[in-house]
Scaffold this active site. Structure first.
Site, PDB file in Angstrom:
ATOM      1  N   ASN A  63     -10.226  -0.281   0.729  1.00  0.00           N
ATOM      2  CA  ASN A  63      -8.763  -0.244   0.674  1.00  0.00           C
ATOM      3  C   ASN A  63      -8.294  -0.788  -0.677  1.00  0.00           C
ATOM      4  O   ASN A  63      -8.391  -1.986  -0.937  1.00  0.00           O
ATOM      5  CB  ASN A  63      -8.196  -1.076   1.827  1.00  0.00           C
ATOM      6  CG  ASN A  63      -6.677  -1.082   1.860  1.00  0.00           C
ATOM      7  OD1 ASN A  63      -6.022  -0.696   0.897  1.00  0.00           O
ATOM      8  ND2 ASN A  63      -6.119  -1.540   2.959  1.00  0.00           N
ATOM      9  N   HIS A  98      -2.908   6.846   3.188  1.00  0.00           N
ATOM     10  CA  HIS A  98      -3.398   5.569   2.657  1.00  0.00           C
ATOM     11  C   HIS A  98      -4.774   5.301   3.249  1.00  0.00           C
ATOM     12  O   HIS A  98      -4.998   5.472   4.451  1.00  0.00           O
ATOM     13  CB  HIS A  98      -2.416   4.448   3.015  1.00  0.00           C
ATOM     14  CG  HIS A  98      -2.955   3.080   2.730  1.00  0.00           C
ATOM     15  ND1 HIS A  98      -3.609   2.781   1.547  1.00  0.00           N
ATOM     16  CD2 HIS A  98      -2.967   1.937   3.477  1.00  0.00           C
ATOM     17  CE1 HIS A  98      -3.985   1.503   1.585  1.00  0.00           C
ATOM     18  NE2 HIS A  98      -3.610   0.975   2.735  1.00  0.00           N
ATOM     19  N   CYS A 109       0.814  -1.231   0.000  1.00  0.00           N
ATOM     20  CA  CYS A 109       0.000   0.000   0.000  1.00  0.00           C
ATOM     21  C   CYS A 109       0.839   1.270   0.000  1.00  0.00           C
ATOM     22  O   CYS A 109       0.301   2.362  -0.198  1.00  0.00           O
ATOM     23  CB  CYS A 109      -0.958   0.004   1.180  1.00  0.00           C
ATOM     24  SG  CYS A 109      -1.905  -1.513   1.314  1.00  0.00           S
TER      25      CYS A 109
END
Ligand code: UT7
Length: 316
Positions: A270, A240, A116
């Site tokens: 996500n 993030h 990520c």
């Protein structure tokens, strides 16, 4: 991490694009197949819906094409493609090769896997290529986590989704947009978030949460120190998009108000490497950024990796 040397060849964004998985899946949809509910997912994660479907190459081509169109440049003018992904379509070749061909690029292409944190890793590398003489670099962050998610595991199925964000970065005569950056990794933590080849994501959610806040804050502070700026100078923080509670805890520790955070997790879930560009370009498209604004990108992910960058907003 070293500070950026004086008089380095700088770069700025000149175009961007985004794409989401083809199918929208609501929290209610998930509650029909696993033991979960809309209220729990919203309160514990901030996610209302997510979008799944499409390959990493497909989504990358969609966002990349829009970025090229906005920048007004032809594919053959791009000097390098850097694709951040932790979900390549094949083990070999790199998915960037497929994307290079489908977009009609005539340049070198490589994948970056920093989970990520991937987009920030790729962006820092792209700035490095421009410092070394490249004129135009296409940077894409794409992940298709739906393919490696166990849809019967409520610990992970409520979180992950598919998306892509792309940017054209071009050499600029004046000062570049990158003022400070930091790339971190702690490979000793790999067992708390991983996916074996052919398997599904395995995660110790609580431990990831605990470490995430710490490493995001640590990385962001390093980037701001290198850029010579304070938290109060930041106009927009682009974290993030893993969990709204992680974002809010990190903002609180950094003393950056939540109103200054770019948030798309409610709509996207996500999306790993795509989450920072999706949030950044959503904020830009909504007119939340003016030339000269300072933007703090900060990601964390499996590895565990962390990465951050301070950018001075302003297209060429
Ligand atoms: O890109 C990085 C990727 N990963 C992350 O960033 C994940 C970081 N971690 C998290 O976001 C959170 O730890 C989760 C969202 C994964 C879990 O939230 P939590 O607040 O840490 O929940 P928990 O694991 O402490 O579980 C609380 C309760 C438990 O029930 P009891 O023991 O209190 O009765 C769980 O069994 O919630 C239950 N639970 C659920 N209930 C409904 C766990 N998952 C679910 C679910 N739906 N999906």
């Amino acid at each position: 991490m070293p500070k950026i040397p004086q008089n380095v060849r700088g770069a700025r964004f000149t175009g961007w694009g985004t794409a989401l998985g083809h199918k929208t899946v609501t929290n209610h949809d998930l509650s029909l197949t696993i033991d979960t509910n809309d209220e729990w997912i919203r309160e514990r994660t901030g996610i209302h819906r997510r979008h799944i479907g499409g390959s990493t190459a497909e989504l990358s081509v969609a966002s990349g094409r829009d970025a090229l169109a906005m920048a007004g440049i032809a594919p053959e003018q791009i000097d390098a493609l850097v694709l951040a992904t932790t979900t390549p379509d094949r083990t070999v070749p790199a998915t960037s090769a497929t994307v290079q061909n489908l977009l009609g690029l005539r340049c070198g292409a490589f994948d970056v896997n920093a989970a990520c944190s991937g987009f920030v890793y790729a962006l820092v590398n792209a700035h490095g290529l421009i410092a070394m003489g490249a004129e135009k670099v296409l940077v894409i962050g794409t992940d298709t986590l739906a393919r490696i998610t166990d849809w019967q595991d409520r610990n992970t199925a409520v979180l992950f989704a598919d998306g892509s964000g792309a940017a054209v970065l071009e050499h600029t005569q004046g000062p570049g947009q990158l003022l400070g950056w930091d790339l971190d990794a702690d490979g000793s933590a790999e067992d708390i978030l991983f996916c074996d080849i052919g398997g599904n994501i395995q995660m110790d959610g609580k431990e990831v949460f605990r470490r995430a806040v710490r490493i995001m804050v640590d990385s962001a502070q390093k980037s701001m120190a290198h850029a010579g700026v304070q938290a109060s100078d930041i106009s927009l923080i682009v974290p993030h998009q893993a969990n709204i509670r992680i974002i809010s805890a990190a903002c609180e520790r950094l003393e950056i108000p939540m109103e200054k955070a770019a948030i798309v997790i409610d709509n996207t879930g996500n999306t790993s490497s795509a989450s920072i560009p999706l949030a950044l370009f959503d904020a830009a498209d909504k007119g939340r950024l003016a030339p000269g604004d300072l933007v703090l990108l900060v990601g964390f992910g499996a590895g565990m990796t962390a990465a951050s960058a301070v950018l001075e907003w302003g297209t060429q």
